[in-house]
Write a protein that holds these residues in place. Structure first.
Motif, mmCIF file in Angstrom:
data_model
loop_
_atom_site.group_PDB
_atom_site.id
_atom_site.type_symbol
_atom_site.label_atom_id
_atom_site.label_comp_id
_atom_site.label_asym_id
_atom_site.label_seq_id
_atom_site.Cartn_x
_atom_site.Cartn_y
_atom_site.Cartn_z
ATOM 1 N N ILE A 117 0.770 -1.231 0.212
ATOM 2 C CA ILE A 117 -0.056 0.643 0.084
ATOM 3 C C ILE A 117 0.675 1.333 0.100
ATOM 4 C CG2 ILE A 117 -1.886 1.306 1.095
ATOM 5 C CD1 ILE A 117 -2.760 -1.038 1.844
ATOM 6 N N GLY A 118 0.780 2.028 -0.852
ATOM 7 C CA GLY A 118 1.330 4.234 -1.221
ATOM 8 C C GLY A 118 0.210 4.504 -0.310
ATOM 9 N N ARG A 119 0.828 5.557 -0.093
ATOM 10 C CA ARG A 119 -0.923 5.887 0.470
ATOM 11 C C ARG A 119 -0.157 7.804 0.381
ATOM 12 N NH1 ARG A 119 3.317 4.823 3.300
ATOM 13 N NH2 ARG A 119 3.470 5.285 5.637
ATOM 14 N N GLU A 120 -1.126 8.419 -0.169
ATOM 15 C CA GLU A 120 -0.704 10.432 0.177
ATOM 16 C C GLU A 120 -1.009 10.404 1.787
ATOM 17 O OE1 GLU A 120 -2.150 12.114 -3.213
ATOM 18 O OE2 GLU A 120 -4.067 11.826 -2.336
ATOM 19 N N TYR A 121 -0.187 11.198 2.078
ATOM 20 C CA TYR A 121 -0.587 11.580 3.781
ATOM 21 C C TYR A 121 -1.573 11.678 3.722
ATOM 22 C CZ TYR A 121 0.968 13.139 8.398
ATOM 23 O OH TYR A 121 0.962 13.608 9.906
ATOM 24 N N GLY A 122 -2.440 11.648 4.781
ATOM 25 C CA GLY A 122 -3.650 11.943 5.145
ATOM 26 C C GLY A 122 -4.902 11.412 4.392
ATOM 27 N N SER A 123 -4.738 10.810 3.539
ATOM 28 C CA SER A 123 -5.708 9.465 2.863
ATOM 29 C C SER A 123 -6.201 8.200 3.616
ATOM 30 C CB SER A 123 -5.274 9.029 1.764
ATOM 31 O OG SER A 123 -4.186 8.189 1.913
ATOM 32 N N GLY A 124 -5.515 7.742 5.168
ATOM 33 C CA GLY A 124 -6.291 6.658 5.784
ATOM 34 C C GLY A 124 -5.333 5.480 5.306
ATOM 35 N N GLY A 125 -4.138 5.610 4.251
ATOM 36 C CA GLY A 125 -3.997 4.758 3.959
ATOM 37 C C GLY A 125 -3.274 3.476 5.109
ATOM 38 N N ARG A 126 -2.643 3.891 6.146
ATOM 39 C CA ARG A 126 -2.275 3.058 7.108
ATOM 40 C C ARG A 126 -3.571 2.464 8.084
ATOM 41 N NH1 ARG A 126 -0.374 2.070 12.157
ATOM 42 N NH2 ARG A 126 1.517 1.855 12.106
ATOM 43 N N GLN A 127 -4.513 3.339 8.082
ATOM 44 C CA GLN A 127 -5.318 2.334 8.847
ATOM 45 C C GLN A 127 -6.119 1.303 8.043
ATOM 46 O OE1 GLN A 127 -8.526 5.456 10.207
ATOM 47 N NE2 GLN A 127 -9.771 3.935 11.101
ATOM 48 N N HIS A 142 -5.614 7.457 -2.425
ATOM 49 C CA HIS A 142 -4.955 9.035 -2.349
ATOM 50 C C HIS A 142 -6.531 9.745 -1.716
ATOM 51 C CE1 HIS A 142 -7.962 9.073 -6.435
ATOM 52 N NE2 HIS A 142 -7.134 7.488 -6.480
ATOM 53 N N ALA A 143 -6.245 10.722 -1.948
ATOM 54 C CA ALA A 143 -7.947 11.283 -1.075
ATOM 55 C C ALA A 143 -8.352 12.787 -1.572
ATOM 56 C CB ALA A 143 -7.749 11.123 0.697
ATOM 57 N N ARG A 173 -8.143 15.649 2.649
ATOM 58 C CA ARG A 173 -6.918 15.057 3.858
ATOM 59 C C ARG A 173 -6.622 15.900 4.861
ATOM 60 N NH1 ARG A 173 -2.663 14.651 -0.601
ATOM 61 N NH2 ARG A 173 -1.502 13.847 0.311
ATOM 62 N N VAL A 174 -6.690 17.060 4.959
ATOM 63 C CA VAL A 174 -6.778 18.439 5.739
ATOM 64 C C VAL A 174 -6.993 18.199 6.852
ATOM 65 C CG1 VAL A 174 -6.600 20.773 5.674
ATOM 66 C CG2 VAL A 174 -6.004 19.747 3.653
ATOM 67 N N GLU A 175 -9.076 17.789 6.884
ATOM 68 C CA GLU A 175 -9.257 17.600 7.895
ATOM 69 C C GLU A 175 -9.462 16.459 8.569
ATOM 70 O OE1 GLU A 175 -14.366 16.240 8.372
ATOM 71 O OE2 GLU A 175 -14.265 17.029 6.902
#
Length: 208
Positions: A9-19, A129-130, A135-137
């Motif tokens: 899983i690659g993910r943008e910061y704040g996209s919830g990818g880790r969760q 991504h998101a 992401r800010v929220e």
């Protein structure tokens, strides 16, 4: 074993990818690797967990800078190897990722795992991504930041991840063609996205 299923899983910061990755691992009953890779890489490299965590995507490329900085953190590994720290960290993490894929099914977040395991058949490479506002929220809520600080954190993290990915893969981070699936996490939400990936994994295993 090649039959083990790996989801990267690659993910943008704040996209919830880790969760999302954690939920997928829990639902599938497999191991989840993110920060744990740091400890495993530290064992291989001789660097401390703290140093790798702080520098895995931010180590300067200058050879002399890296060699000098390593003295405060390493246990002698670099005195004989003479590798820039950025390369040594990447090599150690890459070996950890290959070892994981060789022995068990798992979800692996970040660290160019999709590229490191390229050509491996039983692997699903995902990018999450998101939209910026979502992401800010999310970052504001998670880390109790104001909007300006959240925007800055997102920009900094995405830049570091993008530069790191390009440096070691010569590919653009987040480019859809580099993954099996690229998805906006707000489409189904964190839980829904995780369930979709679980269903995809089970379908792939059934058709293997």
């Amino acid at each position: 074993m090649q039959n083990s299923l790996i989801i990267t899983i690659g993910r943008e910061y704040g996209s919830g990818g880790r969760q999302i990755g954690q939920l997928v691992a829990e639902k599938l009953g497999v191991s989840f690797y993110d920060k744990k890779i740091i400890s495993l890489a530290a064992e291989k490299s001789g660097l401390s967990d703290e140093f790798i965590a702080n520098n895995e995507q931010r180590v300067k490329s200058g050879f002399m800078h890296n060699l000098a900085t390593s003295a405060a953190y390493s246990s002698g590994f670099f005195s004989s190897q003479y590798l820039p720290l950025s390369e040594s960290i990447f090599i150690s993490q890459a070996q950890v990722i290959r070892d994981i894929a060789a022995r068990e099914s798992a979800v692996i977040v970040g660290r160019c795992a999709d590229y490191i395991l390229a050509g491996r058949q039983n692997t699903i490479n995902v990018f999450i991504h998101a939209p910026s506002e979502a992401r800010v929220e999310r970052i504001m809520a998670l880390y109790h930041l104001d909007e300006a600080a959240a925007l800055k954190a997102i920009a900094t993290s995405d830049k570091e991840r993008g530069n790191h990915y390009f440096r070691y893969t010569d590919q653009k981070w987040g480019k859809a063609q580099n993954y099996d699936l690229s998805i906006n996490s707000t489409l189904l939400g964190v839980e829904g996205t995780a369930q979709m990936l679980v269903d995809l994994a089970r379908l792939k295993e059934a058709n293997a």
